[in-house]
Design a protein around this motif. Sequence first.
Motif, PDB file in Angstrom:
ATOM      1  N   ILE A   1       0.425  -4.040  -3.669  1.00 17.67           N
ATOM      2  CA  ILE A   1       1.087  -3.363  -2.544  1.00 17.67           C
ATOM      3  C   ILE A   1       1.236  -4.314  -1.361  1.00 17.67           C
ATOM      4  CG2 ILE A   1       0.942  -1.471  -0.887  1.00 17.67           C
ATOM      5  CD1 ILE A   1       1.608  -0.599  -3.741  1.00 17.67           C
ATOM      6  N   ALA A   2       0.208  -5.135  -1.119  1.00 22.19           N
ATOM      7  CA  ALA A   2       0.292  -6.111  -0.027  1.00 22.19           C
ATOM      8  C   ALA A   2       1.390  -7.139  -0.287  1.00 22.19           C
ATOM      9  CB  ALA A   2      -1.057  -6.809   0.149  1.00 22.19           C
TER      10      ALA A   2
ATOM     11  N   HIS B   1       4.876  -4.535  -1.226  1.00 22.84           N
ATOM     12  CA  HIS B   1       5.014  -3.401  -0.298  1.00 22.84           C
ATOM     13  C   HIS B   1       5.120  -2.030  -0.964  1.00 22.84           C
ATOM     14  CE1 HIS B   1       5.284  -6.465   2.704  1.00 22.84           C
ATOM     15  NE2 HIS B   1       6.433  -6.926   2.240  1.00 22.84           N
ATOM     16  N   HIS B   2       5.749  -1.953  -2.126  1.00 21.19           N
ATOM     17  CA  HIS B   2       5.826  -0.661  -2.804  1.00 21.19           C
ATOM     18  C   HIS B   2       6.109  -0.863  -4.292  1.00 21.19           C
ATOM     19  CE1 HIS B   2      10.139  -1.435  -1.961  1.00 21.19           C
ATOM     20  NE2 HIS B   2      10.314  -0.823  -3.125  1.00 21.19           N
TER      21      HIS B   2
ATOM     22  N   ASN C   1       2.236   5.933  -1.785  1.00 22.60           N
ATOM     23  CA  ASN C   1       3.417   5.221  -1.316  1.00 22.60           C
ATOM     24  C   ASN C   1       4.691   5.834  -1.873  1.00 22.60           C
ATOM     25  OD1 ASN C   1       5.426   2.644  -1.640  1.00 22.60           O
ATOM     26  ND2 ASN C   1       4.149   2.479   0.199  1.00 22.60           N
TER      27      ASN C   1
END
Length: 265
Positions: A81-82, A85-86, A131
């Motif tokens: 995720i980092a 982002h998604h 997310n």
Amino acid sequence: MLNDRLKGKNVVITGASSGIGAKMAFLCAKSGANVIILARSWDKLQNLKQEIETDHQVTVRAYKLDVSNIDEIQKVFAEIIADVHHVDVLVNNAGFGIFDTVEEAKLDDAKAMFETNVIGLIGCTKMVLPNMKARRQGHIINVASIAGKIATPKSSVYSASKHAVLGFTNALRMEVADEGIFVTSVNPGPIETNFFNIADQSGSYVKNVQKFILSSDQVAAAVVKRMLSRTREINLPRWMNLGDVFFTLFPSTFERLGKKAIFKK
């Protein structure tokens, strides 16, 4: 075979170092997706990453992950995720089976199957759900098995784990129905992969069902084709799903008439 819906999307595949996981990774990259591959076998992952990047001139992210380890799941998915982002598509493909009678089955093997096939799958799903809900989009694909629908002798624990996957998948689908998230189960019959190196060490089952075995290419193509579409189930081969319908409606008759067929292991 291309899926234009995948262009620019982030696709995470567990158990991606070989078999249908690896084949799906190639097809997703060919469709223009950003592919994120996870597996325990780091060397195989690195080789796969290099092959895909060479063939399709894309960047592939690889992470070592044992899905039976909850701490690892949380750490690795936080990194994913980092980094990206998604997640648009999560394919919970990691899993294994061992064919034994209930009497012969080892409890350690049963525990390992549930930790990988069920708990690990749930853990990975939980890491991407928040997310996906926030973005109101996403697709979770859980690779189950026809064994989750039709139990057969010597697959008691494996079938139980895949029954659990189907129960989880069906409940999750209803929970997120209004969140813009698709949830799909994949229920293949026997596939020509390394699965049987562990599940059927005697080789007798593979020999008995050779004419029914699916190719990993066939299964991977069917799954990738339906990514980011509202597909409830993918059942392969289709005719085998008729057996599930018959089993559901007439279980006693199925077990009596199909005894010879289901005692293949």
